[in-house]
Design a protein around this motif. Sequence first.
Motif, PDB file in Angstrom:
ATOM      1  N   THR A  88       3.628 -51.251  71.825  1.00 31.85           N
ATOM      2  CA  THR A  88       4.299 -52.259  72.644  1.00 31.85           C
ATOM      3  C   THR A  88       5.784 -52.192  72.344  1.00 31.85           C
ATOM      4  O   THR A  88       6.216 -51.654  71.332  1.00 31.85           O
ATOM      5  N   SER A  89       6.574 -52.736  73.239  1.00 30.01           N
ATOM      6  CA  SER A  89       8.013 -52.765  72.995  1.00 30.01           C
ATOM      7  C   SER A  89       8.563 -54.050  73.561  1.00 30.01           C
ATOM      8  O   SER A  89       7.887 -54.755  74.304  1.00 30.01           O
ATOM      9  N   GLY A  90       9.762 -54.364  73.196  1.00 34.21           N
ATOM     10  CA  GLY A  90      10.426 -55.521  73.767  1.00 34.21           C
ATOM     11  C   GLY A  90       9.809 -56.829  73.331  1.00 34.21           C
ATOM     12  O   GLY A  90       9.366 -56.996  72.196  1.00 34.21           O
ATOM     13  N   SER A  91       9.738 -57.763  74.264  1.00 31.97           N
ATOM     14  CA  SER A  91       9.299 -59.115  73.921  1.00 31.97           C
ATOM     15  C   SER A  91       7.840 -59.162  73.490  1.00 31.97           C
ATOM     16  O   SER A  91       7.474 -59.940  72.607  1.00 31.97           O
ATOM     17  N   LEU A  92       7.005 -58.349  74.112  1.00 23.05           N
ATOM     18  CA  LEU A  92       5.589 -58.383  73.740  1.00 23.05           C
ATOM     19  C   LEU A  92       5.413 -57.913  72.309  1.00 23.05           C
ATOM     20  O   LEU A  92       4.604 -58.453  71.558  1.00 23.05           O
ATOM     21  N   ASP A  93       6.196 -56.926  71.923  1.00 24.65           N
ATOM     22  CA  ASP A  93       6.129 -56.426  70.555  1.00 24.65           C
ATOM     23  C   ASP A  93       6.496 -57.519  69.576  1.00 24.65           C
ATOM     24  O   ASP A  93       5.815 -57.763  68.581  1.00 24.65           O
ATOM     25  N   SER A 140      -2.107 -63.709  81.880  1.00 22.06           N
ATOM     26  CA  SER A 140      -1.133 -62.820  81.270  1.00 22.06           C
ATOM     27  C   SER A 140      -1.415 -62.701  79.776  1.00 22.06           C
ATOM     28  O   SER A 140      -1.710 -63.687  79.117  1.00 22.06           O
ATOM     29  N   PHE A 141      -1.315 -61.490  79.237  1.00 22.89           N
ATOM     30  CA  PHE A 141      -1.599 -61.285  77.816  1.00 22.89           C
ATOM     31  C   PHE A 141      -0.627 -62.090  76.958  1.00 22.89           C
ATOM     32  O   PHE A 141      -1.011 -62.729  75.983  1.00 22.89           O
ATOM     33  N   GLY A 142       0.645 -62.076  77.327  1.00 17.44           N
ATOM     34  CA  GLY A 142       1.624 -62.845  76.573  1.00 17.44           C
ATOM     35  C   GLY A 142       1.302 -64.338  76.605  1.00 17.44           C
ATOM     36  O   GLY A 142       1.357 -65.031  75.591  1.00 17.44           O
ATOM     37  N   ASP A 143       0.912 -64.819  77.784  1.00 16.39           N
ATOM     38  CA  ASP A 143       0.540 -66.224  77.907  1.00 16.39           C
ATOM     39  C   ASP A 143      -0.646 -66.554  77.011  1.00 16.39           C
ATOM     40  O   ASP A 143      -0.698 -67.602  76.374  1.00 16.39           O
ATOM     41  N   LEU A 144      -1.610 -65.629  76.976  1.00 15.45           N
ATOM     42  CA  LEU A 144      -2.807 -65.882  76.167  1.00 15.45           C
ATOM     43  C   LEU A 144      -2.459 -65.977  74.692  1.00 15.45           C
ATOM     44  O   LEU A 144      -2.979 -66.847  73.971  1.00 15.45           O
ATOM     45  N   LEU A 145      -1.551 -65.110  74.238  1.00 11.53           N
ATOM     46  CA  LEU A 145      -1.159 -65.177  72.825  1.00 11.53           C
ATOM     47  C   LEU A 145      -0.521 -66.521  72.526  1.00 11.53           C
ATOM     48  O   LEU A 145      -0.787 -67.143  71.488  1.00 11.53           O
ATOM     49  N   LYS A 166       6.873 -65.912  80.194  1.00 12.57           N
ATOM     50  CA  LYS A 166       8.100 -65.714  80.951  1.00 12.57           C
ATOM     51  C   LYS A 166       9.250 -66.470  80.281  1.00 12.57           C
ATOM     52  O   LYS A 166      10.349 -65.941  80.121  1.00 12.57           O
ATOM     53  N   ASP A 167       8.982 -67.721  79.852  1.00 10.40           N
ATOM     54  CA  ASP A 167      10.030 -68.480  79.172  1.00 10.40           C
ATOM     55  C   ASP A 167      10.430 -67.798  77.878  1.00 10.40           C
ATOM     56  O   ASP A 167      11.598 -67.785  77.486  1.00 10.40           O
ATOM     57  N   TYR A 168       9.411 -67.224  77.208  1.00 11.86           N
ATOM     58  CA  TYR A 168       9.676 -66.541  75.940  1.00 11.86           C
ATOM     59  C   TYR A 168      10.628 -65.374  76.155  1.00 11.86           C
ATOM     60  O   TYR A 168      11.596 -65.180  75.413  1.00 11.86           O
ATOM     61  N   ILE A 169      10.345 -64.578  77.216  1.00  8.08           N
ATOM     62  CA  ILE A 169      11.201 -63.423  77.505  1.00  8.08           C
ATOM     63  C   ILE A 169      12.602 -63.883  77.859  1.00  8.08           C
ATOM     64  O   ILE A 169      13.608 -63.348  77.388  1.00  8.08           O
ATOM     65  N   GLN A 170      12.658 -64.918  78.695  1.00  3.39           N
ATOM     66  CA  GLN A 170      13.962 -65.370  79.145  1.00  3.39           C
ATOM     67  C   GLN A 170      14.790 -65.876  77.980  1.00  3.39           C
ATOM     68  O   GLN A 170      15.998 -65.621  77.897  1.00  3.39           O
ATOM     69  N   ALA A 171      14.115 -66.578  77.041  1.00  4.57           N
ATOM     70  CA  ALA A 171      14.844 -67.077  75.882  1.00  4.57           C
ATOM     71  C   ALA A 171      15.321 -65.920  75.017  1.00  4.57           C
ATOM     72  O   ALA A 171      16.436 -65.931  74.492  1.00  4.57           O
ATOM     73  N   ARG A 172      14.488 -64.901  74.929  1.00  8.57           N
ATOM     74  CA  ARG A 172      14.833 -63.781  74.056  1.00  8.57           C
ATOM     75  C   ARG A 172      15.980 -62.959  74.639  1.00  8.57           C
ATOM     76  O   ARG A 172      16.786 -62.382  73.924  1.00  8.57           O
TER      77      ARG A 172
END
Lengths: 968, 235
Positions: A158-163, A475-480, A500-506
């Motif tokens: 994985t890379s980026g925010s998901l990582d 969404s996998f990110g949402d599930l986490l 999505k909020d997590y990515i935007q904040a990051r």
Amino acid sequence: MSDLVKIGQSRRNFLKVLGVSTVAAGCADPQKEIISPHFKESSNQIPGNAVWYNSTCGECRSHCGITVRTREGRAVKIEGNPDHPTNKGGLCGLGQSALQALYDPDRIREPLLRTDGTDSMGNPKVIWKPVSWKEALNKVASAMVEPGKKRYFFTGETSGSLDSLLNDFVKSLNMKRVTYDPMEAVELAESSELVYGTYGIPRFRFDKADLIVSFGADFLETWISPTEFARDWATRRKESKPPMHFQIEPRLSLTGAKADKWISVKPGTESLFAAAVLKRLTHKADSELAPKLEKLTNKIDFNKVAKECDISVSHIYTVASKLLETKESIVVAGGAPGRSEYGKSLQVIVAFINLVLGNVGRSVIPSSVRRPATSLLEVSKSIEEINKGGVGVVMFHGTNPNFALPSAYGIKLALEKVKPGLVVSFSSIMDETTALADVILPVHHSLEDWGDSDIPSGGRSLTQPTMNPIFSTKSFGDLLIILANGVDKKEVAGGKETFKDYIQARWNVSASDWRKFVEAGGEFKNTDQSLTITTDAKAFNIKLPEKHGDELTVLPFFSVKSFDGRAANRAWLQEIPDPLSLVVWDSWAEIHPLTAKKLSLKTGQIAKIGNRFGELNIPVVVTEQVKDGVIAVPIGQGHEEYGRFAKVVKGGNVYNLLSPAKNGSRYLPLTNAAVSVDLSPRRDKFVQSQITEDQMGRKIAKTKFLNPDGSKWVNKAAKPYHPHPEAAQLYEQRKHPLYQWGMTVDLAACTGCSACVVACYAENNIPVVGKDVAYQGREMSWISIHKYVEGTGEELTVSLQPMMCQHCQNAPCEPVCPVYATYHNEDGINAMVYNRCVGTRYCSNNCTYKVRRFNWFEFDIPETYQWQLNPDVTRRTVGVMEKCTFCVQRINEAKDKAKDEGRKVKDGEVKPACVQSCPTQALTFGNLLDKDSAVSKSSGEKRAYKVLDTYINTQPSVSYLENHKYKV
Amino acid sequence: MIGVCIVGFNVFRNFFYYIVILVSLGASCLFAQTPEHYKETEKLPLSEIDAYPDYPVAGKRAGVWNNGQAAFWDLDIIDYFRLFGAPERARGYKPEQPIKFSHVVHVQKNRVDCTYCHWNVSKSSYAAIPSVETCMGCHSQVKAADKPEWAAEIEKLTEYFNKGEQIPWVKVHVMPAYVRFNHKRHVKAGVACHECHGQVGEMPVVERVSSMKMGWCIDCHRARGASIDCYTCHY
């Protein structure tokens, strides 16, 4: 009606009677067609107009930029994003086929719980019970926090925010994260750390080299970032003095087919070859490095190396001297052949070669953006620990170890021992690992999801949803985040509720910038990377292979069609022939004629290839494109789960033949499996898309040979060729008032990757026929890659040529249609009107290029695949002829738009699907009447020719630019 | 009688089947009924044709290109007796709609412009029916309480809106699947709505006034200098 027989009833009379009854039946009740408008008007969705969304492809780790065409809220076509720095508009076949993963009929649509039941015969069977998200998540959450238990999370890279989210998740929940991606070049990152001091996969610039030497790295097909490399490589190929290219590998890949010289070595000996080359270059190293390198290579004896590799020693001298004379070069290693036990040594030696030659910083740029975490060592350790028991939960996402690991690792048995712990799979495909799970939480496809990744050249790429989720997935990110918040670990997501909020904040950019990046598909910028090289002393302690065995070994390779098996359930990719072996709907084993003679095997026979770990029962292809003593088998077929299109290909999984890695290796060595070969009891059809690979002396796919200085190489042994004189035309030539659409295909830039074929299938609703119909030669592809082979042994030349309807000005198919269903329109296109066709098939009979396809059957398309169909293209019924139309729907759409604005269609505005998708931009399309258009310029080049035009005067609208290769 | 049949059968046995067909065709004329697609659907409660005398009425086929005929032999009677093929593509097709929407009221009484509701005919190749929300734009207020039959139809519309459902309108101007008609191009070329659809403002129930056969289309294309290339519409 026995009296009919008595009075001499004839068939004609009987049909007349039938006609009466049919007439009576025709007076049926009127059929209603319902037209349901939208409930609510949407400002950006006008029915009939497409909406395009920029996003990022998630099919492999290259993360190319894509733009997705959606109609009425459904994604129907994926294209490359021209603004994205990685792929610049091209997209490989895997990316084009992502739609078939989104609309997979076997996709898991809701959370499932495993219950054990019995089938009708009383045998035990797994019954998957659909449950609500609430129930499934509660079950998983309670298993996650069981005290005193071990927890594992197996993921892909994985890379980026998901990582970052995943790492925080496993850390706060005390889980062990184990990464396994069979394709990721771990040894390349490790060697980069040892030699350059930077851990990560380096960036490679194939356009900044006048000489390319590749040890097994198939950089035009599957290696690291193939679309990017193909594009860069092609920009130099189109020049009159292109870079020289050596490919050193046991099996000819597509990259090897495009090379000027293919040096066929025994698998696993590439590191010896590279070390021998390095020995010739050590005098170029600086004063600090030179003595260390000399010490490393002083035991190398060139003749012994040549004997080990099974090549002539002159090849080593040729490669080394070419590297010395060329100022700018690039040397790469990897791919499946580079994955031997000594793969890391190979990478270290190649890294030293690049360092010594001064390539580092120009064509090889160490980078820490793409850092592989894959570790086979961790995987095997974790499996051992799981076997010991006491496991609370094992989670899987983005990885399929039950398929992609040799059976010797025993992951299936280990997972069966997890009870009463829980095996959870975050997957929307029922793959082999998911089939062992207790709870399945289906996740969105990347086309329905948010995400991001880092671009190696600088900037970040953003993934946005292109349509609403089709099924009840999350969404996998949402599930986490939901799971973490649910067990009171809110700090994992930093207080955010959605991914999505997590990515935007990051990303930490202003709201207007965020919107700009979402619309563009990412933040594209060039980052200047400063370079400091620090070489670790351990780099000089690498081991080199000793004696290579003489037994028959199997060489698995990553196929351009399904990479490591991740795309085996896509009907298009199974149907489209492999460009080098031309096999469809099957796995195959490539065997050299000498070996085949010893084993008495012929092409098409099914061989049993086995060793103590497993066996394969796959058809044989006898070809010179592989080293004798080596059996090359593509990775990715032989799935036992994974959907109907993957399961239909039997034969066995080649991973099962491999032995486990030794010595704490982080990657799985692929080249050391010795096998024995026999005739198999299995009998099955074997389908290849071409009957012959011989051009029969006709200049269909032309290759011009060059001397190393760029001048033309003349074959003194060949018969003199007298080209036909320019034909005088008997009839009045056609006049085109406004446009004359034409195309050029640059055979020097075409790699044969078949991305154009997949794009055509996606755009034009071409049906997939299946193996039985393909066996009859009735596949429906409108453009296909034709392969021709010339020469033998060292002189082997493989030509790959995309062939589509040539839209001949003097078409043989037009005058023979009895109903004028095919004719030449005023724009120069050979038009096919489906509703007029009566199915005489005379046009296909007359076609010189055999590019017309007849609908012999009404093809069934699974319901979910029907959502992908392009509404702008008619679906053809049975009995109708079809062929390439130069994507007339795109031409008409462009003309429509141009007329709205009161102008003519601009050059480059309309691109048929094949032209748009080509990763190397080998295809050009445009208006031949416009002297300034790109296609007019390339049709007028010296290299341009038309296929078979000098023989039969068909005057095609498609020009081919002949391939050029150095004679080395 | 039987004898005549036997003799006739033997004499004319080569043409026997032709005679059977002709006789049955002739007999069917005796049992001919008004074709389904030509039946008058249930009249709207209030007779509206005469209700708005100050609106200029010309007859519902006024202004239609070539009076809806594909060629001189394409008379109304061919579509009236349409023996096989799709009745929904015949002239006179007047299907019953789920809601008795009357164009007469909206056009003649309220003087609503065609493009107020059918706003995307000049924006897309597919012309669309207005959405439920467009209807509710007025009808959330306009309930026609004084006319109970009209109020019942508005009640039906409100029910669809409240349930969030799309209204399943029956398509009147149906084209076969192999024709790709580009609505935007025609509107932008200056073809008036009534040239193809007739005077919809005089139709209490929308009716198809033109057979829309290919000959009719080509006729207009030839007269106006538009393209008659097959690939314009059949691709």
